[in-house]
Scaffold this motif. Structure first.
Motif, mmCIF file in Angstrom:
data_model
loop_
_atom_site.group_PDB
_atom_site.id
_atom_site.type_symbol
_atom_site.label_atom_id
_atom_site.label_comp_id
_atom_site.label_asym_id
_atom_site.label_seq_id
_atom_site.Cartn_x
_atom_site.Cartn_y
_atom_site.Cartn_z
ATOM 1 N N ALA A 153 0.078 -12.854 -8.183
ATOM 2 C CA ALA A 153 0.089 -11.817 -7.426
ATOM 3 C C ALA A 153 -0.943 -12.191 -6.305
ATOM 4 O O ALA A 153 -2.050 -12.491 -6.698
ATOM 5 N N LEU A 154 -0.644 -11.628 -5.092
ATOM 6 C CA LEU A 154 -1.798 -11.223 -3.994
ATOM 7 C C LEU A 154 -2.023 -9.894 -3.991
ATOM 8 O O LEU A 154 -1.011 -8.988 -3.736
ATOM 9 N N GLY A 167 0.868 -1.119 0.011
ATOM 10 C CA GLY A 167 0.108 -0.140 -0.077
ATOM 11 C C GLY A 167 0.687 1.238 -0.055
ATOM 12 O O GLY A 167 0.310 2.388 0.165
ATOM 13 N N THR A 168 2.190 1.257 -0.267
ATOM 14 C CA THR A 168 2.895 2.505 0.030
ATOM 15 C C THR A 168 3.276 2.937 -1.358
ATOM 16 O O THR A 168 3.866 3.856 -1.764
ATOM 17 N N GLY A 169 3.247 1.949 -2.239
ATOM 18 C CA GLY A 169 3.652 2.442 -3.804
ATOM 19 C C GLY A 169 4.962 2.004 -4.116
ATOM 20 O O GLY A 169 5.495 2.135 -5.424
ATOM 21 N N LYS A 170 5.791 1.552 -3.061
ATOM 22 C CA LYS A 170 7.216 1.169 -3.337
ATOM 23 C C LYS A 170 7.077 -0.214 -3.705
ATOM 24 O O LYS A 170 6.351 -1.209 -2.932
ATOM 25 N N GLY A 184 2.395 -6.476 -2.838
ATOM 26 C CA GLY A 184 3.057 -5.268 -2.467
ATOM 27 C C GLY A 184 2.786 -4.471 -3.453
ATOM 28 O O GLY A 184 3.955 -4.172 -4.380
ATOM 29 N N SER A 185 1.908 -3.584 -3.612
ATOM 30 C CA SER A 185 1.863 -2.329 -4.851
ATOM 31 C C SER A 185 1.933 -3.136 -6.262
ATOM 32 O O SER A 185 2.608 -2.367 -6.850
ATOM 33 N N VAL A 186 1.284 -3.816 -6.311
ATOM 34 C CA VAL A 186 1.103 -4.473 -7.892
ATOM 35 C C VAL A 186 0.085 -3.764 -8.527
ATOM 36 O O VAL A 186 -1.181 -3.503 -7.689
ATOM 37 N N PRO A 219 -1.528 -2.467 -12.802
ATOM 38 C CA PRO A 219 -1.436 -2.905 -14.031
ATOM 39 C C PRO A 219 -0.348 -2.316 -14.962
ATOM 40 O O PRO A 219 0.407 -2.837 -15.713
ATOM 41 N N SER A 220 0.449 -1.366 -13.994
ATOM 42 C CA SER A 220 1.531 -0.567 -14.761
ATOM 43 C C SER A 220 2.772 -1.187 -14.546
ATOM 44 O O SER A 220 3.559 -1.176 -15.488
ATOM 45 N N ASN A 221 3.010 -2.227 -13.382
ATOM 46 C CA ASN A 221 4.233 -2.833 -13.245
ATOM 47 C C ASN A 221 4.003 -4.057 -13.273
ATOM 48 O O ASN A 221 4.954 -4.962 -13.139
ATOM 49 N N ALA A 222 2.789 -4.640 -13.603
ATOM 50 C CA ALA A 222 2.661 -6.172 -13.521
ATOM 51 C C ALA A 222 3.207 -6.997 -14.453
ATOM 52 O O ALA A 222 3.821 -7.964 -14.220
#
Length: 249
Positions: free
Chosen positions: A227-228, A169-172, A208-210, A212-215
């Motif tokens: 992914a969870l 939830g941090t975006g990191k 952890g911050s998954v 569509p843009s980084n999946a």
């Protein structure tokens, strides 16, 4: 071949209105080579199971008690989750470990109960930022695995989710190399403990911050079988982007 899995953890979010997102997700993915799992709050389990009945989407719980029944006000047993329509349950999430003080031994007992009831146990492991910076990540993960995973684990009833606490939830997001290192470590530990057959059949999820843009790049990492997903699973449009990326992986 391990079937890819996109699992959504709704956490403490959603009332009956949110079932429309499940219906939209069902319409968007009438068939999929990947398994799709949504874990809504307990109040929605039965209605969610009914909403996706006959579709590619499965329903899971977010926690269960280790006992079959008894004087445990507010708790739910694995059998109750199964009866409500669940086929899996998330256990040992960092928010349960932190907010409720859950220890490995308790998580192991819950996982044993879930497996005995016929549920898939999604056991979460992950390090804090301090542990990552102290280069203790693999020791922490190894200890959580040894303590939390019961001996009757198989590729059918166990899924391991690696969720670095500092990325939830941090975006990191860890680097791809860091994700790969941990997933390769988890695979090796499973093979060493349970043998090559079981060890290779257990699915490993990253969480952890998954988004569509980084999946796409995350799913290209060694031993990442899916992914969870937390926040991005609350909206069908966002979660669909992640599912589509997994289908192409």
């Amino acid at each position: 071949m391990r079937r890819k899995l996109a699992a959504g953890n709704w956490k403490m979010n959603g009332t009956g209105v949110a079932l429309s997102e499940l219906k939209a997700l069902r319409a968007a993915h009438p068939s999929s080579p990947a398994e799709i799992l949504i874990c809504p709050p307990a109040t929605l389990l039965h209605r969610a199971a009914a909403a996706v009945e006959g579709s590619e989407i499965a329903i899971g719980g977010q926690d269960c008690h280790a006992a079959v029944s008894g004087a445990h006000t507010g708790d739910l047993s694995a059998e109750m989750l199964l009866d409500a329509g669940a086929n899996a349950v998330i256990l040992g999430h960092s928010e349960r470990r932190e907010d409720h003080g859950e220890q490995n031994e308790e998580i192991r007992a819950k996982a044993r109960a879930a497996m005995d009831a016929g549920l898939k146990a999604i056991i979460c492991v992950g390090e804090s930022l301090n542990q990552r910076e102290a280069a203790n990540t693999l020791d922490i993960i190894g200890g959580q695995m040894s303590g939390s995973i019961p001996d009757q684990a198989t590729g059918e009833n166990l899924i391991v989710a690696y969720e670095p606490i500092w990325a939830i939830g941090t975006g990191k997001v860890p680097t791809l190399e860091e994700i790969g290192e941990v997933h390769d470590f988890i695979r090796a530990r499973l093979e060493r403990r349970f043998g090559e057959g079981v060890g290779r059949s257990v699915r490993l999820l990253y969480g952890g911050s998954v988004k569509p843009s980084n999946a796409v790049e995350i799913f290209g990492v060694s031993n990442v079988d899916g992914a969870l997903v937390g926040g991005a699973s609350l909206k069908a449009e966002d979660f669909s982007g992640i599912i589509r990326a997994l289908e192409k992986a």
